[in-house]
Write a protein that holds these residues in place. Structure first.
Motif, mmCIF file in Angstrom:
data_model
loop_
_atom_site.group_PDB
_atom_site.id
_atom_site.type_symbol
_atom_site.label_atom_id
_atom_site.label_comp_id
_atom_site.label_asym_id
_atom_site.label_seq_id
_atom_site.Cartn_x
_atom_site.Cartn_y
_atom_site.Cartn_z
ATOM 1 N N UNK A 3 14.566 -43.777 16.726
ATOM 2 C CA UNK A 3 15.099 -43.032 17.861
ATOM 3 C C UNK A 3 16.571 -42.689 17.650
ATOM 4 N N UNK A 4 17.295 -43.585 16.994
ATOM 5 C CA UNK A 4 18.726 -43.411 16.761
ATOM 6 C C UNK A 4 18.960 -42.652 15.465
ATOM 7 N N UNK A 5 19.922 -41.727 15.486
ATOM 8 C CA UNK A 5 20.386 -41.015 14.307
ATOM 9 C C UNK A 5 21.581 -41.792 13.749
ATOM 10 N N UNK A 6 21.383 -42.464 12.613
ATOM 11 C CA UNK A 6 22.434 -43.336 12.098
ATOM 12 C C UNK A 6 23.583 -42.572 11.471
ATOM 13 N N UNK A 170 21.345 -36.851 22.876
ATOM 14 C CA UNK A 170 20.243 -36.248 22.141
ATOM 15 C C UNK A 170 18.948 -36.709 22.789
ATOM 16 N N UNK A 171 17.843 -36.080 22.382
ATOM 17 C CA UNK A 171 16.527 -36.441 22.896
ATOM 18 C C UNK A 171 15.572 -36.581 21.721
ATOM 19 N N UNK A 172 14.620 -37.503 21.849
ATOM 20 C CA UNK A 172 13.719 -37.801 20.732
ATOM 21 C C UNK A 172 12.299 -38.009 21.223
ATOM 22 N N UNK A 173 11.350 -37.854 20.302
ATOM 23 C CA UNK A 173 9.933 -38.168 20.512
ATOM 24 C C UNK A 173 9.259 -37.253 21.534
ATOM 25 N N UNK A 174 9.479 -35.945 21.362
ATOM 26 C CA UNK A 174 8.849 -34.977 22.252
ATOM 27 C C UNK A 174 7.332 -35.010 22.204
ATOM 28 N N UNK A 221 7.741 -31.240 17.267
ATOM 29 C CA UNK A 221 8.565 -32.248 17.940
ATOM 30 C C UNK A 221 10.004 -31.764 18.092
ATOM 31 N N UNK A 222 10.522 -31.118 17.063
ATOM 32 C CA UNK A 222 11.890 -30.601 17.150
ATOM 33 C C UNK A 222 12.033 -29.610 18.299
ATOM 34 N N UNK A 223 10.990 -28.782 18.509
ATOM 35 C CA UNK A 223 11.023 -27.810 19.601
ATOM 36 C C UNK A 223 10.870 -28.484 20.956
ATOM 37 N N UNK A 228 11.052 -32.108 26.589
ATOM 38 C CA UNK A 228 10.312 -33.265 27.113
ATOM 39 C C UNK A 228 10.419 -34.474 26.194
ATOM 40 N N UNK A 229 11.499 -34.566 25.433
ATOM 41 C CA UNK A 229 11.675 -35.740 24.582
ATOM 42 C C UNK A 229 11.537 -37.013 25.390
ATOM 43 N N UNK A 230 10.752 -37.969 24.906
ATOM 44 C CA UNK A 230 10.469 -39.193 25.664
ATOM 45 C C UNK A 230 11.700 -40.060 25.830
#
Length: 242
Positions: A3-6, A170-174, A221-223, A228-230
């Protein structure tokens, strides 16, 4: 599944980092692979035992650079057993939504971060989460489950009040939001439902395959992430003057 961008966190080899509420250890493992000095922190002794075993397996397999180190620590998020300013980076992923005294937990995270250090905090995003709550009582009404839904403004405000400087969101896991909506609609524990099983197979395939084999799902997922990123991911810095 990270989930994190290092890169955005600024993680470097040799950094001392804590993964607070590490769970199964996904972020701790990646930070170890990147050469950090990692502490995987949790209150679940069984989870930590598995994490420690995998740390050892990674070292045996030569998956970590020379000089990297990793260990576990069991304890309470409200009283972290570490010195002030001990860590260069702090990660708290999908943790604060479980903790009643979230402000106290945030204060502890800020306390153990050195001045100038960075922090990544992730929680379920407001819109996908509220849909899950509306669809299913069982989704959140369980021991140790989610007790609150954060808006971005609320969580950023709590972190700023604790002394952090907000640097980005940021948002992740759409792709995961529709999966959880489906689970909530048919029954959170109904993993044998054919639609749930089929969707789960797609998610597992996407995680396990290399990017060149999963171009379509990665692009989807990028879109979807901004919409709606979880997970909501916040990046923050502790002022040098702290």
């Amino acid at each position: 599944m990270l989930t994190v961008d290092f890169e955005r966190l600024g993680l470097k080899p040799g950094d001392r980092v804590i993964d607070m509420g590490c769970g199964a250890g996904r972020h701790a493992f990646e930070m170890y692979r990147r050469g950090a000095d990692v502490i995987a922190f949790d209150q679940d002794a069984d989870e930590l035992a598995n994490v420690l075993e995998l740390f050892g397996a990674m070292k045996e397999a030569g998956e970590v650079p020379e000089g990297a180190s990793a260990d576990i620590k069991e304890g309470d998020a409200l009283a972290l057993p570490f010195a002030d300013g001990e860590f260069d980076r702090v990660v708290a992923s999908e943790v604060l939504e479980h903790i009643p005294a979230d402000i106290q937990a945030i204060e502890e995270l800020v306390r153990v971060l050195r001045p100038g250090g960075t922090m990544a905090v992730t929680v379920p995003r407001w819109l996908p989460e509220i849909i899950c709550w509306k669809l299913s009582e069982d989704y959140h009404n369980t021991p140790g489950g989610h007790i609150r839904i954060y808006s971005d403004k609320e969580l950023i405000g709590k972190l700023q009040n604790a002394g952090m400087v907000f640097e980005g969101i940021d948002y992740a896991h759409g792709l995961h939001s529709p999966y959880w909506w489906l689970k909530c609609a048919v029954g959170v524990k109904n993993d044998d439902h054919p639609l749930v099983k089929a969707y789960h197979q797609v998610l597992v395939w996407d995680i396990m395959k290399t990017p060149r084999y999963s171009v379509a799902t990665r692009l989807a997922e990028k879109a979807l992430n901004p919409l709606i990123g979880k997970s909501m991911v916040l990046y923050l810095r502790k002022p040098e003057s702290a």
